[in-house]
Write a protein that holds these residues in place. Structure first.
Motif, PDB file in Angstrom:
ATOM      1  N   VAL A 106       0.973  -1.190  -0.218  1.00 45.40           N
ATOM      2  CA  VAL A 106      -0.462  -0.014  -0.469  1.00 45.40           C
ATOM      3  C   VAL A 106       0.848   1.040  -0.356  1.00 45.40           C
ATOM      4  O   VAL A 106       2.098   1.238   0.639  1.00 45.40           O
ATOM      5  CB  VAL A 106      -0.891   0.074   1.183  1.00 45.40           C
ATOM      6  CG1 VAL A 106      -2.077   0.833   1.568  1.00 45.40           C
ATOM      7  CG2 VAL A 106      -2.039  -1.500   1.412  1.00 45.40           C
ATOM      8  N   GLY A 108       3.158   4.622   0.615  1.00 47.00           N
ATOM      9  CA  GLY A 108       2.992   5.619   2.354  1.00 47.00           C
ATOM     10  C   GLY A 108       3.790   4.236   3.158  1.00 47.00           C
ATOM     11  O   GLY A 108       4.443   4.471   4.132  1.00 47.00           O
ATOM     12  N   GLY A 110       6.216   2.448   2.990  1.00 45.98           N
ATOM     13  CA  GLY A 110       8.136   2.689   2.000  1.00 45.98           C
ATOM     14  C   GLY A 110       8.358   1.656   0.825  1.00 45.98           C
ATOM     15  O   GLY A 110       9.318   1.887   1.355  1.00 45.98           O
ATOM     16  N   LYS A 111       6.799   1.779   0.550  1.00 49.42           N
ATOM     17  CA  LYS A 111       7.825   0.751  -0.706  1.00 49.42           C
ATOM     18  C   LYS A 111       8.780   1.337  -1.171  1.00 49.42           C
ATOM     19  O   LYS A 111      10.114   0.473  -1.676  1.00 49.42           O
ATOM     20  CB  LYS A 111       6.547   0.359  -2.000  1.00 49.42           C
ATOM     21  CG  LYS A 111       6.456  -0.987  -1.961  1.00 49.42           C
ATOM     22  CD  LYS A 111       5.621  -0.874  -3.403  1.00 49.42           C
ATOM     23  CE  LYS A 111       4.476  -0.126  -3.147  1.00 49.42           C
ATOM     24  NZ  LYS A 111       3.502  -0.054  -4.441  1.00 49.42           N
ATOM     25  N   THR A 112       8.653   1.949  -1.884  1.00 42.41           N
ATOM     26  CA  THR A 112      10.270   3.184  -3.225  1.00 42.41           C
ATOM     27  C   THR A 112      11.123   3.195  -2.720  1.00 42.41           C
ATOM     28  O   THR A 112      11.996   2.774  -3.238  1.00 42.41           O
ATOM     29  CB  THR A 112       9.720   4.255  -3.506  1.00 42.41           C
ATOM     30  OG1 THR A 112       9.082   5.050  -2.779  1.00 42.41           O
ATOM     31  CG2 THR A 112       7.977   3.906  -4.630  1.00 42.41           C
ATOM     32  N   LYS A 117      16.342   0.486  -1.628  1.00 42.06           N
ATOM     33  CA  LYS A 117      17.897   0.331  -0.264  1.00 42.06           C
ATOM     34  C   LYS A 117      17.844  -1.121  -1.027  1.00 42.06           C
ATOM     35  O   LYS A 117      19.257  -1.229  -0.932  1.00 42.06           O
ATOM     36  CB  LYS A 117      16.310  -0.159   0.967  1.00 42.06           C
ATOM     37  CG  LYS A 117      16.493   0.690   1.810  1.00 42.06           C
ATOM     38  CD  LYS A 117      15.858   0.328   2.784  1.00 42.06           C
ATOM     39  CE  LYS A 117      15.306   2.266   3.821  1.00 42.06           C
ATOM     40  NZ  LYS A 117      15.178   1.854   5.164  1.00 42.06           N
ATOM     41  N   ARG A 138      -0.084   6.502 -11.009  1.00 43.93           N
ATOM     42  CA  ARG A 138       0.291   7.707  -9.984  1.00 43.93           C
ATOM     43  C   ARG A 138       1.384   8.455 -10.270  1.00 43.93           C
ATOM     44  O   ARG A 138       2.664   7.999 -10.034  1.00 43.93           O
ATOM     45  CB  ARG A 138      -0.005   7.223  -8.799  1.00 43.93           C
ATOM     46  CG  ARG A 138      -0.118   8.587  -7.565  1.00 43.93           C
ATOM     47  CD  ARG A 138      -0.717   7.806  -6.265  1.00 43.93           C
ATOM     48  NE  ARG A 138       0.830   6.620  -5.563  1.00 43.93           N
ATOM     49  CZ  ARG A 138       1.463   7.121  -4.829  1.00 43.93           C
ATOM     50  NH1 ARG A 138       1.162   8.316  -4.591  1.00 43.93           N
ATOM     51  NH2 ARG A 138       3.147   6.411  -4.145  1.00 43.93           N
ATOM     52  N   THR A 245       8.742  -2.831   7.184  1.00 48.09           N
ATOM     53  CA  THR A 245       9.408  -1.295   7.202  1.00 48.09           C
ATOM     54  C   THR A 245       9.345  -0.660   8.766  1.00 48.09           C
ATOM     55  O   THR A 245       8.426  -1.011   9.367  1.00 48.09           O
ATOM     56  CB  THR A 245       9.320  -0.684   6.116  1.00 48.09           C
ATOM     57  OG1 THR A 245       7.754  -0.137   6.533  1.00 48.09           O
ATOM     58  CG2 THR A 245       9.059  -0.977   4.955  1.00 48.09           C
ATOM     59  N   LYS A 246      10.245   0.287   9.184  1.00 48.69           N
ATOM     60  CA  LYS A 246       9.495   1.421  10.245  1.00 48.69           C
ATOM     61  C   LYS A 246      10.301   0.669  11.184  1.00 48.69           C
ATOM     62  O   LYS A 246       9.455   0.806  12.092  1.00 48.69           O
ATOM     63  CB  LYS A 246       8.314   1.666   9.606  1.00 48.69           C
ATOM     64  CG  LYS A 246       9.007   2.972   8.811  1.00 48.69           C
ATOM     65  CD  LYS A 246       6.969   4.365   8.017  1.00 48.69           C
ATOM     66  CE  LYS A 246       7.095   3.898   7.021  1.00 48.69           C
ATOM     67  NZ  LYS A 246       6.295   4.751   7.267  1.00 48.69           N
ATOM     68  N   VAL A 272      15.222  -0.019   9.048  1.00 48.51           N
ATOM     69  CA  VAL A 272      15.515   0.351  10.565  1.00 48.51           C
ATOM     70  C   VAL A 272      16.216   1.945  10.487  1.00 48.51           C
ATOM     71  O   VAL A 272      16.921   2.392  11.150  1.00 48.51           O
ATOM     72  CB  VAL A 272      16.945  -0.345  11.221  1.00 48.51           C
ATOM     73  CG1 VAL A 272      16.269  -1.985  11.236  1.00 48.51           C
ATOM     74  CG2 VAL A 272      17.882  -0.757   9.658  1.00 48.51           C
ATOM     75  N   GLN A 274      15.847   6.093   7.084  1.00 52.59           N
ATOM     76  CA  GLN A 274      15.368   6.626   5.902  1.00 52.59           C
ATOM     77  C   GLN A 274      16.262   6.339   4.880  1.00 52.59           C
ATOM     78  O   GLN A 274      15.684   6.350   4.125  1.00 52.59           O
ATOM     79  CB  GLN A 274      15.146   8.189   6.107  1.00 52.59           C
ATOM     80  CG  GLN A 274      13.779   8.012   7.484  1.00 52.59           C
ATOM     81  CD  GLN A 274      13.200   9.459   8.179  1.00 52.59           C
ATOM     82  OE1 GLN A 274      13.370  10.269   8.018  1.00 52.59           O
ATOM     83  NE2 GLN A 274      12.059   9.691   7.221  1.00 52.59           N
TER      84      GLN A 274
HETATM   85  P1  GDP Z   1       6.017   4.674  -0.271  1.00 48.68           P
HETATM   86  O1  GDP Z   1       4.364   5.397  -0.448  1.00 48.68           O
HETATM   87  O2  GDP Z   1       5.351   3.675  -0.115  1.00 48.68           O
HETATM   88  O3  GDP Z   1       6.900   4.818  -1.382  1.00 48.68           O
HETATM   89  O4  GDP Z   1       6.926   5.062   0.876  1.00 48.68           O
HETATM   90  P2  GDP Z   1       7.942   6.016   0.363  1.00 48.68           P
HETATM   91  O5  GDP Z   1       9.271   4.899   0.660  1.00 48.68           O
HETATM   92  O6  GDP Z   1       8.069   7.146  -0.056  1.00 48.68           O
HETATM   93  O7  GDP Z   1       8.010   5.829   2.383  1.00 48.68           O
HETATM   94  C1  GDP Z   1       7.295   6.435   2.743  1.00 48.68           C
HETATM   95  C2  GDP Z   1       7.583   7.269   4.531  1.00 48.68           C
HETATM   96  O8  GDP Z   1       8.827   5.990   5.401  1.00 48.68           O
HETATM   97  C3  GDP Z   1       9.368   7.807   3.778  1.00 48.68           C
HETATM   98  O9  GDP Z   1       9.765   9.216   4.743  1.00 48.68           O
HETATM   99  C4  GDP Z   1      10.729   7.937   4.139  1.00 48.68           C
HETATM  100  O10 GDP Z   1      11.747   7.775   4.428  1.00 48.68           O
HETATM  101  C5  GDP Z   1      10.025   6.268   5.291  1.00 48.68           C
HETATM  102  N1  GDP Z   1      10.662   5.416   5.697  1.00 48.68           N
HETATM  103  C6  GDP Z   1      10.737   3.741   5.209  1.00 48.68           C
HETATM  104  N2  GDP Z   1      11.492   3.138   4.934  1.00 48.68           N
HETATM  105  C7  GDP Z   1      11.580   3.601   6.670  1.00 48.68           C
HETATM  106  C8  GDP Z   1      12.238   2.690   7.605  1.00 48.68           C
HETATM  107  O11 GDP Z   1      12.866   2.041   7.541  1.00 48.68           O
HETATM  108  N3  GDP Z   1      12.178   3.714   8.594  1.00 48.68           N
HETATM  109  C9  GDP Z   1      11.794   4.628   8.825  1.00 48.68           C
HETATM  110  N4  GDP Z   1      11.526   5.729  10.407  1.00 48.68           N
HETATM  111  N5  GDP Z   1      11.353   5.493   7.781  1.00 48.68           N
HETATM  112  C10 GDP Z   1      11.676   4.661   6.408  1.00 48.68           C
END
Ligand code: GDP
Length: 295
Positions: A106, A108, A110-112, A117, A138, A245-246, A272, A274
């Motif tokens: 979904v 947001g 953290g997929k991209t 990574k 999109r 993620t996160k 772990v 950004q």
């Molecule tokens: P996408 O819409 O799923 O592609 O989401 P994004 O890759 O743009 O990530 C959304 C936010 O989550 C960004 O601000 C990333 O830096 C943050 N993010 C992604 N992976 C991690 C993680 O493992 N840890 C933390 N703290 N932030 C993360």
């Protein structure tokens, strides 16, 4: 990291080990354990299994003291992960060229960032990775991947805005084969997860690309939503493995355990932070040592 889950287990172990001979007190302690596990993102099915095992093991005299309780908890958690197949996406990448991974999840979660990574990880191991922006509906998603490409210095195949995502992914694989890329990392759409069109789109990509692996990315911080997303994507296209993620900011702790239990699929990496190096292989023993006190 995972502190809430650790507190749930350790509170129970300390309390239960004092009342193992009293069925009534043990029952009360187990009720509180169930509640605190659910509050720590442990899925209901897993909670029930843990509680039932503890009850049975104590009643049958298999567990008699604190040490026995700790061992039982560890074995239960470990057993969940041992039932999942082991998948090594680095080893596998040596066997196919190009090695194709479709990333699901979904928006947001953290997929991209995770794709970037993983691309970096491959690059540092000597592979030539290509990221593919196949969420062609999109513009923001394509832009996100393009920016990761710029920041990492790694190439991104951009589909035309509005083009068929499966055709874009297909073109990307053809391009990768021609140019000698080793690994193709395909980003897919992640709009609202209750969405029939999305399921059709993902199924088509999978049919056309025949990826070696379909990897789901979930955000630990979303707790139950992450678990529901895992069910949804697995029902839609059968996920091979999961990246959570996160976890650097994640206190509740239960998402990896719940997803491994419900899908029967491995958690292969955790995010772990950004930065592009903030990803590491998921280590079951380390996870257990963080959530269950030592004997
Ligand atoms: P996408 O819409 O799923 O592609 O989401 P994004 O890759 O743009 O990530 C959304 C936010 O989550 C960004 O601000 C990333 O830096 C943050 N993010 C992604 N992976 C991690 C993680 O493992 N840890 C933390 N703290 N932030 C993360």
């Amino acid at each position: 990291m995972f502190n809430k889950l650790k507190k749930a287990f350790s509170t129970f172990i300390e309390r239960a080990s004092r009342v193992l001979t009293s069925k009534k007190d043990l029952e009360d302690a187990l009720e509180d354990l169930k509640y605190s596990l659910i509050e720590s993102d442990v899925a209901f099915e897993v909670v029930e299994e843990i509680a039932d095992s503890v009850w049975k093991s104590v009643c049958e005299g298999i567990v008699r003291d604190r040490r026995g309780l700790v061992k039982l908890m560890k074995d239960l958690v470990k057993g969940v992960f041992q039932k999942t197949p082991s998948i090594d996406i680095v080893d596998e990448a040596y066997k196919f060229k190009p090695y194709k991974i479709v990333f699901l999840g979904v928006n947001g979660v953290g997929k991209t960032t995770t794709i970037a990574k993983i691309a970096m990880m491959y690059y540092e191991k000597g592979f030539k990775p290509l990221m593919v922006a196949a969420d062609t509906f999109r513009a923001g998603a394509q832009e996100q991947l393009r920016i990761h490409g710029e920041r990492t210095g790694l190439p991104v195949f951009m589909g035309k805005y509005g083009a068929d995502p499966a055709a874009t992914a297909y073109d990307a694989v053809a391009y990768a084969s021609k140019r000698g890329y080793d690994v193709v990392l395909i980003d897919t759409a992640g709009r609202m997860h209750v969405d029939v069109d999305l399921v059709d789109e993902l199924k088509k990509i999978v049919r056309v690309i025949k990826p070696h692996r379909k990897i789901l990315v979930v955000d630990a911080l979303t707790g139950n939503d992450a678990i529901e997303q895992a069910r949804f994507f697995n029902d839609a296209v059968s996920v091979d493995a999961v990246i959570v993620t996160k976890v650097d900011a994640y206190e509740r702790g239960g998402v990896p355990l719940s997803i491994a239990y419900i899908l029967g699929k491995p958690i292969i990496y955790v995010g772990v932070g950004q930065g592009y190096k903030d990803i590491k292989p998921f280590d079951v023993d380390e996870y257990i040592s963080k959530i269950i006190p030592s004997e």
